[in-house]
Write an enzyme that holds these catalytic residues in place. Structure first.
Site, PDB file in Angstrom:
ATOM      1  N   HIS A  89      31.341  25.190   9.604  1.00  0.00           N
ATOM      2  CA  HIS A  89      31.500  25.236  11.060  1.00  0.00           C
ATOM      3  C   HIS A  89      30.633  26.352  11.621  1.00  0.00           C
ATOM      4  CE1 HIS A  89      34.107  26.144  14.793  1.00  0.00           C
ATOM      5  NE2 HIS A  89      33.258  25.173  15.074  1.00  0.00           N
ATOM      6  N   HIS A 108      38.678  29.480  12.222  1.00  0.00           N
ATOM      7  CA  HIS A 108      39.162  28.431  13.129  1.00  0.00           C
ATOM      8  C   HIS A 108      40.044  27.431  12.391  1.00  0.00           C
ATOM      9  CE1 HIS A 108      35.132  29.825  14.524  1.00  0.00           C
ATOM     10  NE2 HIS A 108      35.857  30.120  15.575  1.00  0.00           N
TER      11      HIS A 108
HETATM   12  S1  FES Z   1      33.938  29.007  10.967  1.00  0.00           S
HETATM   13 FE1  FES Z   1      35.229  27.925   9.622  1.00  0.00          FE
HETATM   14  S2  FES Z   1      36.427  26.675  10.892  1.00  0.00           S
HETATM   15 FE2  FES Z   1      35.114  27.730  12.245  1.00  0.00          FE
END
Ligand code: FES
Length: 143
Positions: A89, A108
């Site tokens: 992500h 997140h």
């Molecule tokens: S950086 Fe891993 S879920 Fe957002």
């Protein structure tokens, strides 16, 4: 050029450069920090000591670094499997949650199964699988 026009342009330039500085910082934060080029290929702990293949038993995991990034090496069915521990992500480092047998990202809440596939949350892709080679002296080489 009138005095008023001159000051309007000065304020517009100051506002524009400030907005650009904020936008650049925001984009730098959002862009994942993945650097697989630098650093040694040897799988090591945070102190730089090599983690040997014999130290990873069946079903066990070791977290360390290789190629300048956090890496997880696990043994499944006798074979070593290496995954990048960098969340797909926004680049945080995932942790192994033993109770649930998953990898979870603290930033997140992204979740991955033991093979690195996405189970839940915002990650758009699985954890990258890395090549593993064990040298004669037991050192683990990641590429
Ligand atoms: S950086 Fe891993 S879920 Fe957002």
């Amino acid at each position: 050029m009138t005095r008023r026009t001159f000051f309007d342009r000065i304020f517009a330039a100051l506002f524009g450069s400030t907005a650009l500085a904020f936008a650049g910082s925001a984009l730098a934060y959002l862009y994942p920090n993945r650097n697989f080029i630098s650093g040694t290929r040897q799988f090591s702990n945070m102190a730089g000591q090599p983690i040997l293949a014999k130290e990873i038993g069946e079903g066990q995991f070791k977290s360390g670094v290789a190629l300048g990034s956090p890496v997880i090496v696990q043994r499944q069915n006798g074979e070593l499997l290496a995954l990048s521990a960098v969340c797909t992500h926004l680049g945080c480092t995932v942790s192994y949650i033993e109770d649930e047998q998953i990898f979870r990202c603290p930033c997140h809440g992204g979740e991955y199964d033991l093979d690195g596939s996405v189970l839940d949350g915002p990650p758009p892709r699985p954890l990258p699988r890395l090549n593993v080679k064990v040298e004669e002296d037991g050192k683990i080489i990641i590429s």
